[in-house]
Motif scaffolding. Structure first.
Motif, mmCIF file in Angstrom:
data_model
loop_
_atom_site.group_PDB
_atom_site.id
_atom_site.type_symbol
_atom_site.label_atom_id
_atom_site.label_comp_id
_atom_site.label_asym_id
_atom_site.label_seq_id
_atom_site.Cartn_x
_atom_site.Cartn_y
_atom_site.Cartn_z
ATOM 1 N N GLU A 147 9.782 -17.142 -50.768
ATOM 2 C CA GLU A 147 9.741 -15.957 -49.964
ATOM 3 C C GLU A 147 8.727 -14.954 -50.878
ATOM 4 O O GLU A 147 8.840 -14.728 -51.993
ATOM 5 C CB GLU A 147 11.078 -15.311 -49.698
ATOM 6 N N ARG B 52 10.546 -16.170 -40.499
ATOM 7 C CA ARG B 52 9.513 -15.261 -40.853
ATOM 8 C C ARG B 52 8.284 -15.311 -39.881
ATOM 9 O O ARG B 52 7.782 -14.433 -39.376
ATOM 10 C CB ARG B 52 9.084 -15.347 -42.300
ATOM 11 N N ALA C 65 11.017 -11.617 -48.273
ATOM 12 C CA ALA C 65 10.883 -12.109 -46.432
ATOM 13 C C ALA C 65 10.138 -11.257 -45.631
ATOM 14 O O ALA C 65 9.235 -11.139 -44.788
ATOM 15 C CB ALA C 65 12.151 -12.828 -45.984
#
Length: 199
Positions: free
Chosen positions: A2, A108, A161
């Motif tokens: 992330e 995401r 994220a």
């Protein structure tokens, strides 16, 4: 990992802004914003029981700035649209906790694509699309963590994220905008010879 999309895309955006954009105030402001965001991306503020990433606040200020700059929009309509996208963002993330089986791909990408496409569809001008997306994602991040904050303490609002999702969504809006401009350019180019033949 992330946060990797954030750093790669922000550096790419900085290179494009610095070396390829036309000289002007917009270019300077954008380059400063991008570089400042990269620099402060690991800084946090403590607000109540939460750690809030400073980059989130900077993005939120950018969204408000774009919304105020675009004065042609109807305030009530813009506010309702922002609320809709905010609930969409928070709702998808909460649904992921409740039933993660549905997320075959990286969440995401799913969140970024879903919310950015809604912003593209609901926004009229390019500036409004960016404002809608940035404000709704930032406020949706607050809403999501405030809901989870009822069950846990010491949570971070504006995770790595989140940074990935906000830049991926902005990239999608940028690509769609460039594609529309390219299609219009092709249509105009093809129409010119036709008009010349008729004339």
């Amino acid at each position: 990992m992330e946060g990797i999309f954030f750093y790669w895309l922000m550096w790419l955006a900085w290179v494009v802004t610095t070396f390829f954009m036309k000289k002007g105030k917009t270019r300077i402001k954008l380059a400063i914003f991008i570089m400042l965001n990269i620099i402060i991306s690991e800084f946090y503020m403590i607000i109540g029981d939460f750690y809030v990433r400073v980059s989130l606040l900077l993005f939120l200020l950018l969204g408000y700035y774009l919304a105020v700059k675009h004065k042609k929009q109807r305030i009530v309509s813009f506010y309702m649209t922002t609320l809709t996208l905010m609930f969409a963002y928070a709702g998808i993330l909460l649904f992921r906790i409740y039933d993660p089986v549905w997320f075959l791909f990286d969440y995401r990408l799913i969140v970024s694509v879903a919310v950015s496409l809604l912003a593209i569809y609901l926004g009229k001008q390019t500036v409004q699309k960016y404002a809608l997306y940035i404000i709704s994602v930032c406020q949706g991040e607050f809403l999501y963590w405030f809901i989870l904050g009822k069950f846990h303490k010491g949570l971070t609002i504006g995770t790595a994220a989140f940074l990935d999702m906000i830049v991926i969504g902005c990239l999608i809006i940028y690509i769609c905008t460039i594609s529309q401009q390219f299609i219009v350019f092709i249509e105009q180019t093809l129409q010119k010879p036709a008009k010349e033949k008729q004339g």
